[in-house]
Design an enzyme around this catalytic site. Sequence first.
Site, mmCIF file in Angstrom:
data_model
loop_
_atom_site.group_PDB
_atom_site.id
_atom_site.type_symbol
_atom_site.label_atom_id
_atom_site.label_comp_id
_atom_site.label_asym_id
_atom_site.label_seq_id
_atom_site.Cartn_x
_atom_site.Cartn_y
_atom_site.Cartn_z
ATOM 1 N N ARG A 1 -8.275 3.567 13.159
ATOM 2 C CA ARG A 1 -7.351 4.687 13.442
ATOM 3 C C ARG A 1 -6.787 4.641 14.848
ATOM 4 N NH1 ARG A 1 -6.168 5.869 8.411
ATOM 5 N NH2 ARG A 1 -8.015 6.384 7.184
ATOM 6 N N ASP B 1 -9.141 0.373 1.803
ATOM 7 C CA ASP B 1 -8.172 -0.025 2.833
ATOM 8 C C ASP B 1 -8.762 0.334 4.201
ATOM 9 O OD1 ASP B 1 -5.910 -0.642 4.294
ATOM 10 O OD2 ASP B 1 -4.899 1.247 3.825
ATOM 11 N N GLU C 1 -9.140 4.043 -2.460
ATOM 12 C CA GLU C 1 -7.875 3.873 -3.186
ATOM 13 C C GLU C 1 -8.111 3.207 -4.540
ATOM 14 O OE1 GLU C 1 -4.475 2.386 -1.087
ATOM 15 O OE2 GLU C 1 -5.275 2.904 0.892
ATOM 16 N N ASP D 1 0.852 -1.182 0.000
ATOM 17 C CA ASP D 1 0.000 0.000 0.000
ATOM 18 C C ASP D 1 0.892 1.238 0.000
ATOM 19 O OD1 ASP D 1 -2.426 1.308 -0.022
ATOM 20 O OD2 ASP D 1 -2.610 1.331 2.163
ATOM 21 N N GLU E 1 -10.098 12.425 7.530
ATOM 22 C CA GLU E 1 -9.974 13.789 7.011
ATOM 23 C C GLU E 1 -11.283 14.558 7.103
ATOM 24 O OE1 GLU E 1 -7.751 13.668 2.986
ATOM 25 O OE2 GLU E 1 -8.227 11.628 3.583
ATOM 26 N N LYS F 1 -4.630 -2.137 10.088
ATOM 27 C CA LYS F 1 -4.907 -2.288 8.656
ATOM 28 C C LYS F 1 -5.164 -3.731 8.236
ATOM 29 C CE LYS F 1 -3.708 1.958 7.101
ATOM 30 N NZ LYS F 1 -4.553 2.791 6.229
ATOM 31 N N GLU G 1 -10.785 3.844 3.384
ATOM 32 C CA GLU G 1 -9.866 4.636 2.571
ATOM 33 C C GLU G 1 -10.141 4.333 1.103
ATOM 34 O OE1 GLU G 1 -5.753 4.018 3.780
ATOM 35 O OE2 GLU G 1 -5.982 5.409 5.467
ATOM 36 N N GLN H 1 -4.170 1.915 15.022
ATOM 37 C CA GLN H 1 -2.993 2.360 14.261
ATOM 38 C C GLN H 1 -2.166 3.381 15.041
ATOM 39 O OE1 GLN H 1 -4.200 3.822 10.380
ATOM 40 N NE2 GLN H 1 -2.123 4.478 9.832
ATOM 41 N N HIS I 1 -4.477 13.838 0.583
ATOM 42 C CA HIS I 1 -4.693 13.033 1.799
ATOM 43 C C HIS I 1 -3.480 13.141 2.716
ATOM 44 C CE1 HIS I 1 -5.656 9.609 4.414
ATOM 45 N NE2 HIS I 1 -4.450 9.141 4.151
ATOM 46 N N THR J 1 -9.159 -5.696 3.713
ATOM 47 C CA THR J 1 -8.975 -4.787 2.583
ATOM 48 C C THR J 1 -9.901 -5.307 1.490
ATOM 49 O OG1 THR J 1 -6.654 -4.479 3.189
ATOM 50 C CG2 THR J 1 -7.287 -3.812 0.966
HETATM 51 CA CA LIG Z 1 -4.036 3.092 2.707
HETATM 52 MG MG LIG Z 2 -6.742 -2.512 5.066
#
Ligand SMILES: [Ca+2]
Ligand SMILES: [Mg+2]
Lengths: 448, 448
Positions: free
Chosen positions: B266, B262, B229, B136, B394, B282, B227, B269, B143, B286
């Site tokens: 938070r 993804d 992506e 990733d 965000e 994470k 997320e 993390q 971002h 996914t």
């Molecule tokens: Ca990511």
């Molecule tokens: Mg993930």
Amino acid sequence: MASSWVPDMDSASDFSLANIPFGIISTPDDPKPHAAVAIGSYALDLKVLCASTDLTQIFPGTRGLAEAFSQPALNAFAEMGRAVHRQVRAGIQDLLSTATAHPSVLRDNTALRARALLPQSTVKMHLPMAIGDYTDFYAGYHHAHAVGVMFRGPDNALQPNYLHLPVGYHGRTSSVVVSGTPVRRPVGQILLPPPPPPPADPAEAAQQPPPPPSRPVTAPSRKLDMELELGCFLGGAGNEMGTAVPVDGADEHIFGYVLLNDWSARDVQTWEYVPLGPFNGKNFATTVSPWVVPADALEPFRARGIENATELQGYLREEREDNVFDIRLEVDLTTAEGDTTTICRTSSRNLVWSFPQMIAHHTLGGCPMRAGDLLGSGTISGPGGVDERGSLLEMTENGKKEVLLAGMDARTFLKDGDTVTLRGFCGADGARVGFGACRGRIYSAVER
Amino acid sequence: MASSWVPDMDSASDFSLANIPFGIISTPDDPKPHAAVAIGSYALDLKVLCASTDLTQIFPGTRGLAEAFSQPALNAFAEMGRAVHRQVRAGIQDLLSTATAHPSVLRDNTALRARALLPQSTVKMHLPMAIGDYTDFYAGYHHAHAVGVMFRGPDNALQPNYLHLPVGYHGRTSSVVVSGTPVRRPVGQILLPPPPPPPADPAEAAQQPPPPPSRPVTAPSRKLDMELELGCFLGGAGNEMGTAVPVDGADEHIFGYVLLNDWSARDVQTWEYVPLGPFNGKNFATTVSPWVVPADALEPFRARGIENATELQGYLREEREDNVFDIRLEVDLTTAEGDTTTICRTSSRNLVWSFPQMIAHHTLGGCPMRAGDLLGSGTISGPGGVDERGSLLEMTENGKKEVLLAGMDARTFLKDGDTVTLRGFCGADGARVGFGACRGRIYSAVER
Ligand SMILES: [Ca+2]
Ligand SMILES: [Mg+2]
Ligand SMILES: [Ca+2]
Ligand SMILES: [Mg+2]
Ligand code: NI
């Protein structure tokens, strides 16, 4: 431990009857990679054995072994789980014992022995598992502490999370290679160190142009290092996505162990790793020893790890206190000229987290583990002097001091032509449980 | 673009004749997963087609397609490389065109159409590739900048390396799942926020016990996020270990693209990621969209990415300036009550690094890439307001503000029962090249 009828058993061999490690070989007669076990200086070809023997006699109740041992990786066998591994190991130990209950199967079967029992020097070793995912942890307490002191000073040596959870990161599986595979020095993006300070005389200094700012360059790594680690291959059925593996049952998810050299380009890593962790500094090569030592073979060598006074979260609290192994570990550095120096001697008990704790943490959020997944312990260093350190980074304080070598040589980091060999074993002579060599030689970078 | 004889072609379909994305299906008649392409609201079963047709007529010069399309993943086909993908896509486009040069093969072959052309609603989609490694990246400039401002302020928003190299980390392949797979809220180790300050009245404050220190707990994530992506699947033969892929040839190593969510915890993390990067925050899930849009289908939609004024290292300097794609991207959030709000609209051109640059960087040190490897772009956000942001982190400034939803609802982070759907397409009505939905619904955590 019983004695073996296998010829030339050396009491210093890593592969005594107490071991029976599994690997993947190809042979002059059968170039398709398939399964074997190591015994003394021989490999017992399990594909040949299975094709020539009534397995139900030796491994009662096990199914699919002939098929599993014909595969180019041990995953299918690993998936069968600890109970099967135990039974198969016991069956092979019997076959190879002087007092075997089945002498006609192999001991007294000259024709089969000639085809199935091959000098290791005549077989080629392959990567033992198809690795689905590889995770490298950081459980070597003395390594983490020493590196922390180096970069952040003694008061902040350990990050706040370090003693609360087994810190780890996802590694790259495509570059995990078997012992003996050449390792090419990686090219990488490197931030050049700041220029030297101007001369002391102020008049002279005023005439100097201003120093150029730090800037990245693309160049072969100047700080190529090794990391002494214990690797753990998972087995069994794996956990379903969304479920966790309890720490006290996690041992049942382990197939076996290897030595692991997590080659590291320190200068590449330094520039890239904030904020998402190591990447190109690690993903160019990781070497594992070829023979997977079954989890059961290490049971007699359990020990307590590093004491952790932190109050652990429940999911990390393990019932047993002897949750790591006391494996004697050594690192040899051999120069291009052929001079070998043992630069590190330590033990795998220098871990503050056990593999069951790593597995419990890894699956806490429901991450699925599968047979063939590889976990690295993190660099293992002892508490003592530089000769107990599992990386050159620590031995040389990031290149500030030299490690002296035989042959009037010295190193800060690895030179092209250097060979690094990891070794590890437990047990008394004649009953050793060892790993064989985990070896890689450095080849010069390809200029980009 | 030519018109298709396939029934019910909707001009708003993601799967026009200009697309021809590949996927893995199972069907009521054939529950073993195998290959298909999407056309309008139908799936064309490539295993059935290949079994019933003289392929040399339609795909001259290609070999092994029948075998590749019978596999449970597209890897064997992806390995064949761009030239084969081009020819096969062109051949299928011809077969599905009203003015096909081979009307008897499919258009006018009622029996084969009944067996090979299946409503998508009747087939089950599977993960399209066997993913060897997943990386990733973090190439979504807006971002990275917005998150940097949030945690480090506007002066240090971007880390020093950010504009010099495509920052990325190795992800977990075992939890990459296909759209529609339930996503269970992960349990994790979380550092509770510091306690609220004592009451203002000093007399009262003096009577309070001292505030407890911050401490970790084990609990379901309170900050579950998505997320947005773009995912990139690699194809071709791959690079040998120790060799690099030049940036200008890297496109030839790309098989196709998917949308990628993804999922990110938070709070997990935040506590775990220093110093080795994201891990359990994470690796629980996914999600990727099921149809792989071939690289060639996106060629007409090239665009320039975010300008990077940094002087790049040679290995990252790309000849072409239109090195990203202008794909319209949307994120829908659907509550348990069934109310849907489009919370983000942006474009995939908001990347400061292209996939060829990511591949060139990833292989700089010799890391081998293989067909089936997955690259994530990093979260894609637009330069504008909160409705262009690719993550709730965000949009809500890490939970400080709410995103308002249809049905008088609001969110800081995801609630159990929420469904997140990513969508993306390029092109005009009737010739759209789109991805279909990349969807996941949140299920409540299993308490540990
Ligand atoms: Ca990511
Ligand atoms: Mg993930
Ligand atoms: Ca390591
Ligand atoms: Mg490595
Ligand atoms: Ni033709």
